[in-house]
Scaffold this motif. Structure first.
Motif, PDB file in Angstrom:
ATOM      1  N   SER A 179      61.649  15.270  66.206  1.00 44.80           N
ATOM      2  CA  SER A 179      61.587  14.926  64.784  1.00 44.80           C
ATOM      3  C   SER A 179      61.692  16.201  63.967  1.00 44.80           C
ATOM      4  O   SER A 179      61.653  17.302  64.503  1.00 44.80           O
ATOM      5  CB  SER A 179      60.279  14.195  64.458  1.00 44.80           C
ATOM      6  OG  SER A 179      59.187  15.074  64.628  1.00 44.80           O
ATOM      7  N   TYR A 188      60.658  13.184  72.482  1.00 40.40           N
ATOM      8  CA  TYR A 188      60.877  12.828  71.085  1.00 40.40           C
ATOM      9  C   TYR A 188      61.236  14.084  70.297  1.00 40.40           C
ATOM     10  O   TYR A 188      60.674  15.161  70.534  1.00 40.40           O
ATOM     11  CB  TYR A 188      59.603  12.217  70.489  1.00 40.40           C
ATOM     12  CG  TYR A 188      59.454  10.738  70.779  1.00 40.40           C
ATOM     13  CD1 TYR A 188      58.929  10.303  72.000  1.00 40.40           C
ATOM     14  CD2 TYR A 188      59.837   9.780  69.850  1.00 40.40           C
ATOM     15  CE1 TYR A 188      58.794   8.941  72.270  1.00 40.40           C
ATOM     16  CE2 TYR A 188      59.713   8.421  70.119  1.00 40.40           C
ATOM     17  CZ  TYR A 188      59.184   7.998  71.333  1.00 40.40           C
ATOM     18  OH  TYR A 188      59.072   6.671  71.597  1.00 40.40           O
ATOM     19  N   GLN A 223      58.041   7.125  64.946  1.00 41.22           N
ATOM     20  CA  GLN A 223      59.241   6.861  65.754  1.00 41.22           C
ATOM     21  C   GLN A 223      58.890   5.957  66.937  1.00 41.22           C
ATOM     22  O   GLN A 223      59.594   4.999  67.244  1.00 41.22           O
ATOM     23  CB  GLN A 223      59.822   8.178  66.282  1.00 41.22           C
ATOM     24  CG  GLN A 223      60.410   9.080  65.194  1.00 41.22           C
ATOM     25  CD  GLN A 223      60.858  10.412  65.751  1.00 41.22           C
ATOM     26  OE1 GLN A 223      60.104  11.057  66.496  1.00 41.22           O
ATOM     27  NE2 GLN A 223      62.060  10.839  65.394  1.00 41.22           N
ATOM     28  N   THR A 243      66.247  16.436  57.440  1.00 41.42           N
ATOM     29  CA  THR A 243      65.143  16.159  58.364  1.00 41.42           C
ATOM     30  C   THR A 243      64.961  14.652  58.535  1.00 41.42           C
ATOM     31  O   THR A 243      64.659  14.180  59.637  1.00 41.42           O
ATOM     32  CB  THR A 243      63.854  16.849  57.872  1.00 41.42           C
ATOM     33  OG1 THR A 243      63.676  16.581  56.479  1.00 41.42           O
ATOM     34  CG2 THR A 243      63.944  18.353  58.075  1.00 41.42           C
ATOM     35  N   LEU A 279      55.130  12.082  62.744  1.00 42.41           N
ATOM     36  CA  LEU A 279      56.458  11.471  62.789  1.00 42.41           C
ATOM     37  C   LEU A 279      56.725  10.852  64.151  1.00 42.41           C
ATOM     38  O   LEU A 279      57.340   9.788  64.263  1.00 42.41           O
ATOM     39  CB  LEU A 279      57.531  12.525  62.448  1.00 42.41           C
ATOM     40  CG  LEU A 279      57.492  13.001  60.992  1.00 42.41           C
ATOM     41  CD1 LEU A 279      58.357  14.247  60.817  1.00 42.41           C
ATOM     42  CD2 LEU A 279      57.960  11.892  60.043  1.00 42.41           C
ATOM     43  N   LYS A 280      56.246  11.518  65.183  1.00 41.79           N
ATOM     44  CA  LYS A 280      56.426  10.972  66.525  1.00 41.79           C
ATOM     45  C   LYS A 280      55.763   9.596  66.627  1.00 41.79           C
ATOM     46  O   LYS A 280      56.301   8.669  67.250  1.00 41.79           O
ATOM     47  CB  LYS A 280      55.847  11.936  67.563  1.00 41.79           C
ATOM     48  CG  LYS A 280      56.253  11.611  68.986  1.00 41.79           C
ATOM     49  CD  LYS A 280      55.117  10.988  69.765  1.00 41.79           C
ATOM     50  CE  LYS A 280      55.530  10.580  71.164  1.00 41.79           C
ATOM     51  NZ  LYS A 280      54.419  10.253  72.026  1.00 41.79           N
ATOM     52  N   THR A 307      65.131  12.719  62.145  1.00 43.81           N
ATOM     53  CA  THR A 307      64.029  11.845  62.547  1.00 43.81           C
ATOM     54  C   THR A 307      64.499  10.410  62.744  1.00 43.81           C
ATOM     55  O   THR A 307      64.178   9.762  63.744  1.00 43.81           O
ATOM     56  CB  THR A 307      62.908  11.924  61.486  1.00 43.81           C
ATOM     57  OG1 THR A 307      62.526  13.299  61.325  1.00 43.81           O
ATOM     58  CG2 THR A 307      61.698  11.098  61.910  1.00 43.81           C
TER      59      THR A 307
END
Lengths: 243, 243, 243, 243, 243, 243
Positions: B161, B159, B233, B128, B229-230, B132
């Protein structure tokens, strides 16, 4: 909704489980699922991989391979490319995990069962046919161990079966054939127990993504199929009860 | 509930996305996720695999590998066994599928991007983290193509992830570290878009099976993580908007 | 004489020896030497190769590999070609011989240390960086064995370092970067001890041949560099004395 | 000082260069050097490796292998281990570099010459025998190209030969046989031109290190041997002059 | 009938059996048969394959390989293709079966003899030369075992030799050279004992089929050649009698 | 004389040729010969190997493999050993040569037919079953090419079949099953045309040697079987006449 071959969205193709198509394996099943044909042979060996040595526990593993002309065009054999096909690698790991979910390794004792799934003809769903047929071959091999007095009771505690489901042209449907699989927006393999629990769920948005609503719709199709497949497996196994 | 390292059940470990850790790749990211460290390098090549030749479309693929001492004990290199590690095979296919879900191949044009994910240190969640971090490397490489005028606009539309979730001692939790992963009853990798849709869901009952209720609980944990997580990023990509 | 990057002919690029960049190896060093970055991990294993079994003596070996995008263009992984890169083979044999020159195998006892040198980024001198950094990782692993009481005293009797030297446009210079290396008439790798002796000298006339006078000039550059490198290694090892 | 076989320290074993031991290769030499026997066959092919395509330039490469029973005990063939022997890899790269130092690739034109060095019997110095004999095979092949009018003049500009030297029991000596090689403190392969320049120098302190004084002493032995070997090569080539 | 090289239809090319061409193998023969040259080395090892472990019986096996330039054009080495040449595989199995027909494995005791047949130059009949020469090397190795007191008496009970025969332009002839072999309608390898019995007969209609009359004519040629070859073998073995 | 399974010495086991057991191959046959089951699939490809490029001629080749549990104990897959089984290599070369003896390559045109022979169950005679069944698959594929107008007439000029014969306990007999094959003193595979000519004869004295009288007796058994097998092949091919 008219499916490619006239089936209803929740309707499986005809599934035939032919036992003892070959004679040497401790458990041998030819599963014909629509036009998909997979020979599943379970072989017992009185040894275990290094990480189980001396544990008193057994192990179950699977190998998956397609004959060169199981498909519309001929594929080269792995040995001629000196590489295990990456798709086969992924599938045989899935089959192994699925079958192990049914096994009590302590009851099996320190021995291994290898389930070879060789695809003679492919028309979608070869991995789910391998799991569904492979489970029956595995059960046959275990029953033989019991019959020979090598173990006391069946080391299997539940039925395991698998089905592919997917979304094609926006419609959720069960048991995709090759043409449906090629066109699917979402493709999911569901491995379930006869108690309606999941062993593994692998869903992929082939040409996009999928929503939680679609996921739930697909799981429902999977659950219905699991019930039917368990009946077929149990019939092939002469009504064998596991618990 | 006290987690192994004091986290809450829905709490991620610290995630650091370090750009340009190496200098040659068109996109280069070192992602540090707890003690997991993965170097993700995206390389652009002006050629495509045979099945895309002449299509006007591009391709994105991934390779995954662990350095011999990324783990507590040393593992032999694949080349010394002459076999691509089966676990690596499965993982790099997953990463490739995940990243491709973000890409418009027509806009990419007839060129390939390979995302190499080399694990320098492993403490759970390497696949993962690879997805990501690999997504950020991929976006950097695409942005470079746009900056150089090779393509007109970003060929990424969303996006992507990923996070691992699981059930440990009966408790659903997000972002398992190695010790939690080893003890998990259910282990699931969830790959999501920033719109809250699924790209791939892979759940396995490691030591048993799981119910639909557990599945839904795990998906909710995944959705929450995907949002966080987005943000990370996007911050690493200087606020880049995709649509 | 203006060198490519403004250095003097006998001037090394900046060398940074970062310890514990990864956490599992018994000795771990990230050596950054100009733009060259090599991760050197020393792993102790309580076994020896067949030719040392029962001898009471240990063994030290090295493996060398470059990540696919350590270089300006991407290289395929060895495993995808099923062949250990011939250049890597030659280099890892050199690293192994160089490190073994420092070791007293009787004092090490019947165990092995493998030094993995993985090039994250290459800009000339990767093999000499591997030896110089690998020596520090090896020393860290040995010190750990002493600290844990597994051996009584350090099984290393001298510092070993290495530098590339060469003749570019007729001028002898130390520590060639990639551009200099590509243009060199003579390219030589010198592995030395802290006592000023040679462990291995490998000089090649890439585009011609070289004279004894050139050889002596290059050896002098190597000797000067060896002194500086030993200081850096010793500082990284907290002033460790070997004798 | 009595050497193992009564030779003086600077004395070579008897060297015989037998031309046309086999009949198909464009250049074929069996070199017998003491008890070492290497069959060197130079094969011309009207194609070049990818990196030379369209350059108008040729290429020279070498392959080195030992027959299974070239040694006191039988070694398995590489193909049965699916791995090119690492020692062979290192040696064939050395032979290739050495021979290329003699060649003008523009004059050779866009064609390749492969020099196969197959060791029929090994008693020390197989790599230096391969270079010395391989050069003669290479020259024969070039002469044939000239004779057939495919190229105008010899694309070789100098003689190349090689000898092993070393320090045994503290004494520097030339042309080590197997027993001396096994006992040597320093082992060095010197590849030289007939002008007394170096092509490659590879010295290793097998069981220790060596000083600059020893290095110079060994180089002097190498220079003396190079002169003698050039005479033998030239005699085998009917007095061929290169310049 | 004029044969390609003036021989009569039942006439063999000159056959020379040169012992001890190399010095380490327990039995070593260079057989020169016309322009075909095969180095046959028999190596004794004090171990047996798994299927013979603990049986008190020994084993004999063969390996066959051609040097890259044994032929008119250069062939790549097997190791560079990572595949044992299929023709070599077929031939080495034939050689092994042929030689085993001469051996009493109980008398040999639990040890192995490997006969390496390396073709230095090929001009037809390499497999039959390998068997004929390999038998002599095997006998030399056995005689050495007797001389050293490791076994009491020769474990060989008969001479084995082989010859190729064929039909070229409708004419049956013995010992085909390369040009005849290429043009043959029928190509047959006959392995015989000195008692005039067959060990193996392999006949192929290369460009067609053959009749029983032709078969019998070819067998007669084979029988005549076997007598002559046995004389040559026996002379090389100093008149050794087997029974 | 009572054979193992009650057959007469010249009696074949029941042979069933099942067409279209799989659906994609241009020619597909499951041949059941006693307990031996081989799936023979003929695949047409519109390309030829390099040595036939531009010749206007086609090519026919065969591949042979056994499923892991085709035998009493499980065999590892070739790909897991990275080596094509040597026995399989030898057999597939035999099958290829046998089938090519039936083909007119000019009439076939510049295309290839690969005949895959995959043994599902082995009980002796798998190579002869492969040839006999493979011929029918090949004829089906050729007939399809004619039907589709790709070629004008059948490129096959004769029937080819094969049978194993042997001497067991001093008695010559046809069609050895596994137990007979294991005990045979002489084992011979005879490939014949429907005109009673030989394509290939491979006889081996497994535990000894054989005489010309035995050879002739075995050939007579082979000729009788060839007649019967041709009838079965022709019936499967709906009476197809070749000339």
């Amino acid at each position: 909704m008219n499916r490619f071959d006239g089936r209803k969205t929740d309707e499986l193709r005809p599934v035939k489980i032919i036992k003892d198509f070959t004679r040497y394996a401790e458990g041998s099943v030819l599963i014909e699922w629509g036009n998909t044909k997979v020979l599943c042979n379970a072989s017992v060996e009185e040894s275990v991989p290094p990480f189980k040595k001396g544990s008193g526990e057994g192990w179950v593993t699977a190998e998956y391979s397609m004959l060169p002309r199981a498909t519309a065009t001929r594929n080269k054999r792995d040995i001629n490319k000196l590489k295990l096909n990456q798709r086969s690698t992924e599938i045989q790991r899935l089959i192994g995990r699925a079958l192990r979910a049914a096994v009590d390794f302590t009851e099996l004792g320190e021995r291994s069962i290898t389930v070879d799934c060789d695809v003679l003809q492919a028309d979608g769903g070869t991995r789910t046919a391998s799991i569904t047929g492979g489970f029956v071959a595995l059960a046959m091999a275990c029953r033989k161990l019991v019959a020979e007095g090598l173990i006391e009771k069946m080391p299997l505690h539940r039925y395991i079966s698998a089905v592919s489901v997917g979304v094609v042209d926006g419609v959720a449907m069960a048991d995709l054939c090759y043409e449906e699989d090629s066109a699917a927006e979402v493709d999911m393999n569901i491995i379930m127990t006869d108690e309606g629990n999941f062993v593994e769920v692998q869903g992929t948005g082939e040409h996009g993504t999928f929503t939680q609503e679609q996921l739930l719709e697909l799981l429902a199709l999977g659950r219905k199929a699991a019930g039917e497949l368990k009946q077929l497996q149990q019939a092939a196994l002469d009504g064998l009860e596991l618990s």
